[in-house]
Design an enzyme around this catalytic site. Structure first.
Site, mmCIF file in Angstrom:
data_model
loop_
_atom_site.group_PDB
_atom_site.id
_atom_site.type_symbol
_atom_site.label_atom_id
_atom_site.label_comp_id
_atom_site.label_asym_id
_atom_site.label_seq_id
_atom_site.Cartn_x
_atom_site.Cartn_y
_atom_site.Cartn_z
ATOM 1 N N SER A 184 8.190 8.706 -5.713
ATOM 2 C CA SER A 184 7.926 7.842 -6.736
ATOM 3 C C SER A 184 7.560 9.587 -7.099
ATOM 4 O O SER A 184 7.789 10.404 -6.796
ATOM 5 C CB SER A 184 6.953 7.213 -6.183
ATOM 6 O OG SER A 184 5.872 7.986 -6.444
ATOM 7 N N TYR B 29 -0.841 7.777 -0.816
ATOM 8 C CA TYR B 29 0.632 7.094 -1.773
ATOM 9 C C TYR B 29 1.564 8.010 -2.010
ATOM 10 O O TYR B 29 2.410 7.912 -1.484
ATOM 11 C CB TYR B 29 0.511 6.215 -2.783
ATOM 12 C CG TYR B 29 1.582 5.724 -3.920
ATOM 13 C CD1 TYR B 29 2.649 4.692 -2.892
ATOM 14 C CD2 TYR B 29 2.252 6.321 -4.789
ATOM 15 C CE1 TYR B 29 3.983 4.670 -3.080
ATOM 16 C CE2 TYR B 29 3.181 6.017 -4.987
ATOM 17 C CZ TYR B 29 4.272 5.389 -4.483
ATOM 18 O OH TYR B 29 4.403 4.249 -5.310
ATOM 19 N N LYS C 168 4.674 9.337 0.143
ATOM 20 C CA LYS C 168 6.155 9.085 -1.518
ATOM 21 C C LYS C 168 6.619 11.090 -1.306
ATOM 22 O O LYS C 168 7.994 11.157 -0.927
ATOM 23 C CB LYS C 168 5.906 8.757 -2.475
ATOM 24 C CG LYS C 168 5.498 7.181 -2.506
ATOM 25 C CD LYS C 168 7.102 6.964 -1.841
ATOM 26 C CE LYS C 168 6.658 5.480 -2.212
ATOM 27 N NZ LYS C 168 7.775 5.016 -2.101
#
Length: 308
Positions: free
Chosen positions: A160, A173, A177
């Site tokens: 992302s 997160y 990622k």
């Protein structure tokens, strides 16, 4: 080439396939002729409240349209469960051609408020979950290659913008990622010797995750730049035999634009004046000059002036 021919006779496992991006990927893959194994334990956004209903609905939708699909039970981060999914897929359909690692959860918090449990949970699903299925699939493909079978394995991972550039409140997160990008590159290097490619997509789409970050889930009628379906044709191509020349890359999907991201590369520098090892006393001035700033401020970088 017709829509059905692109993935005809190819078998694909999709994690997180019950909702959002994963659901869209499953339907797109099936529309191109793939047999789809849908893995999704149906958790809430933070990883709780498991329910395999969404995954079953996707399987039923594919079958209702004349396609072939089945459930692949278990958590993406469960080592034994993913081993069983790979083994069951191969025993049921006689082959495995691609995997799409899409499962993920969110537990956003600034670093000083983030708990160890939340950090571990996010990395477990995103990063370990990507590795676990990848490892079992690669073991199968390597064994097939050694036995003389032709292998055209495809791995599609999901990163992302947070993994590319970070985001406030998403340290876990973002780290997961970013780790997926590195894992993708290493998998591409190692998999090349036995016919496996590995790439990652970075979709810009309205999902439960964007909603939790306050970015909304509004998708306008007709074609919308934020529709999760925009990423799925890219996934279908990456799972096909056509994409065998393409590996180790990150593709950013922004509406109808497909962007090949450039990896880290050597930037600006300065050389120690002595011609030998760097001197800590010269680094401040040296880096200011290398970056286009000068003593007295960082205005050239768009930052407030720093007095000395």
């Amino acid at each position: 080439m017709t829509q059905k021919n692109l993935l005809e006779d190819r078998v694909v496992i999709v994690t997180g396939g019950g909702r959002g991006l994963g659901r869209s990927h499953c339907l797109e893959l099936a529309a191109h002729g793939a047999t789809v194994v849908v893995n999704d334990i149906g958790v809430s956004l933070d990883g709780g409240q498991a329910d395999d209903g969404p995954a079953q609905e996707v399987v039923d939708t594919i079958r209702g349209a004349g396609g072939t699909a089945m459930l692949g039970p278990g958590s993406a981060s469960d080592w034994d469960a993913m081993g069983d999914v790979v083994a069951t897929t191969v025993s049921t359909f006689g082959r495995l051609d691609a995997i799409v690692n899409n499962a993920g959860i969110l537990r956003d918090s600034v670093i000083v408020n983030l708990t160890e449990q939340d950090w571990d949970a996010v990395l477990d699903v995103h990063l370990k979950g990507t590795f676990t299925l990848t490892r079992h699939a690669c073991a199968h493909w390597r064994s097939a290659h050694k036995s003389g079978q032709p292998v055209r394995g495809r791995i599609v991972n999901t990163t992302s913008g947070a993994g590319l550039a970070g985001n406030v409140g998403q340290s876990a997160y973002s780290a997961a990622k970013a780790g997926i990008i590195a894992l993708t590159q290493v998998t591409a290097m190692e998999g090349a010797r036995y016919g496996v490619t590995a790439n990652a997509i970075s979709p810009i789409a309205a999902t439960r995750m964007t909603a939790s970050a306050g970015l909304g889930t509004e998708v306008s009628e007709g074609w919308s730049p934020l529709d999760p379906e925009n990423a799925s044709p890219v996934v279908a191509w990456l799972c096909s035999e056509q994409s065998g020349w393409f590996t180790g890359q990150v593709l950013r999907i922004d509406g109808n634009e497909l962007i090949a991201m450039e990896p880290w590369r050597t930037g600006r520098s300065f050389v120690a004046q002595s011609g030998e090892r760097l001197d800590a006393a010269e680094i401040d001035l040296g880096m200011r000059q290398a970056l286009g700033a000068f003593p007295g401020g960082l205005a050239a970088l768009g930052s407030p002036a720093v007095s000395r």
